[in-house]
Design a protein around this motif. Structure first.
Motif, mmCIF file in Angstrom:
data_model
loop_
_atom_site.group_PDB
_atom_site.id
_atom_site.type_symbol
_atom_site.label_atom_id
_atom_site.label_comp_id
_atom_site.label_asym_id
_atom_site.label_seq_id
_atom_site.Cartn_x
_atom_site.Cartn_y
_atom_site.Cartn_z
ATOM 1 N N VAL A 8 0.874 -1.163 0.000
ATOM 2 C CA VAL A 8 0.000 0.000 0.000
ATOM 3 C C VAL A 8 0.915 1.217 0.000
ATOM 4 O O VAL A 8 1.813 1.314 0.833
ATOM 5 N N LEU A 9 0.723 2.096 -0.962
ATOM 6 C CA LEU A 9 1.580 3.280 -1.088
ATOM 7 C C LEU A 9 0.752 4.544 -0.881
ATOM 8 O O LEU A 9 -0.362 4.648 -1.407
ATOM 9 N N ILE A 10 1.322 5.472 -0.139
ATOM 10 C CA ILE A 10 0.662 6.759 0.068
ATOM 11 C C ILE A 10 1.457 7.791 -0.717
ATOM 12 O O ILE A 10 2.684 7.833 -0.618
ATOM 13 N N SER A 11 0.781 8.610 -1.524
ATOM 14 C CA SER A 11 1.515 9.606 -2.312
ATOM 15 C C SER A 11 0.699 10.894 -2.390
ATOM 16 O O SER A 11 -0.463 10.929 -1.977
ATOM 17 N N GLU A 12 1.305 11.902 -2.972
ATOM 18 C CA GLU A 12 0.637 13.190 -3.208
ATOM 19 C C GLU A 12 -0.112 13.673 -1.983
ATOM 20 O O GLU A 12 -1.288 14.037 -2.057
ATOM 21 N N SER A 42 -2.521 4.039 -3.166
ATOM 22 C CA SER A 42 -2.526 3.057 -4.261
ATOM 23 C C SER A 42 -2.006 1.733 -3.732
ATOM 24 O O SER A 42 -1.339 1.680 -2.700
ATOM 25 N N TRP A 43 -2.364 0.661 -4.429
ATOM 26 C CA TRP A 43 -2.002 -0.667 -3.937
ATOM 27 C C TRP A 43 -1.711 -1.597 -5.095
ATOM 28 O O TRP A 43 -2.062 -1.321 -6.238
ATOM 29 N N ALA A 44 -1.030 -2.675 -4.789
ATOM 30 C CA ALA A 44 -0.664 -3.661 -5.807
ATOM 31 C C ALA A 44 -0.644 -5.020 -5.125
ATOM 32 O O ALA A 44 -0.472 -5.108 -3.921
ATOM 33 N N LEU A 72 -4.383 -5.021 4.357
ATOM 34 C CA LEU A 72 -3.052 -4.502 4.636
ATOM 35 C C LEU A 72 -3.191 -3.035 5.017
ATOM 36 O O LEU A 72 -3.978 -2.312 4.421
ATOM 37 N N SER A 73 -2.419 -2.616 6.026
ATOM 38 C CA SER A 73 -2.537 -1.236 6.507
ATOM 39 C C SER A 73 -1.265 -0.441 6.253
ATOM 40 O O SER A 73 -0.185 -1.014 6.119
ATOM 41 N N ALA A 74 -1.419 0.872 6.210
ATOM 42 C CA ALA A 74 -0.273 1.781 6.099
ATOM 43 C C ALA A 74 -0.638 3.066 6.841
ATOM 44 O O ALA A 74 -1.815 3.373 7.022
#
Length: 184
Positions: free
Chosen positions: A96-100, A109-111, A171-173
């Motif tokens: 899990v990605l945090i951006s902007e 966003s996630w993959a 999944l957490s972030a």
């Protein structure tokens, strides 16, 4: 050099076979069913011009009996059979990605994005605290923007993949919003 499967995933595989027929000399009748449940057999007709086909919407971790019958108007060809076992359902999301990130919003966003996922559920709320909001995201998408947040706050974001089978994986972030502009 006979009927075999490649590109096996949890919900699909590609069948490849030698060229027995041509467009003019007939067609293929393809039958497939879970080995444990032959009554759920499905049949598909395939043009004689084809030498491969993708079967999808399959059940994970299941062995399929597949039979390809060349229906030729010239020669008799014996049916080609094979057994293919689909993979276990993929674990998702793996990242899990945090951006902007700004004062009032950030992008999550996630993959990976998987065919076996029907939708994603995003839960987010400030830390510490227990006020949680929920966003539903279509299974085809792999990012979304979370808005109307408080500046200079840490949020816990949980992405849950909801599989077509009904299973869920999460999944957490953590995400931090920026400090707000002065004078607001």
């Amino acid at each position: 050099n006979r009927l075999h499967a490649t590109d096996v995933t949890s919900s699909s595989f590609r069948l490849m076979w030698p060229k027995f027929l041509s467009q003019e000399t007939g067609y293929y009748s393809l039958e497939y069913a879970p080995a444990a449940d032959p009554a759920r057999k499905r049949t598909q007709q395939v043009s004689g011009a084809h030498t491969s086909l993708v079967l999808s919407n399959l059940v994970p971790e299941t062995t399929y009996e597949v039979a390809l019958v060349p229906e030729s108007n010239v020669h008799y060809f014996p049916p080609q059979t094979t057994r293919v076992t689909t993979l276990a359902e993929e674990i998702s999301p793996v990242q899990v990605l945090i951006s902007e990130s700004g004062p009032y919003s950030f992008q999550v966003s996630w993959a990976p994005v998987l065919d076996s996922v029907a939708s994603y559920q995003l839960l987010y709320g400030p830390l510490p605290g227990n006020s949680v909001k929920v966003l539903e995201v279509d299974g085809k998408h792999n990012s979304t923007v979370v808005e109307h947040l408080a500046p200079n706050t840490t949020y816990l974001v949980t992405v849950t993949a909801i599989y077509r089978s009904g299973k869920k994986k999460s999944l957490s972030a953590k995400a931090c919003t920026q400090e707000g502009e002065r004078g607001e």
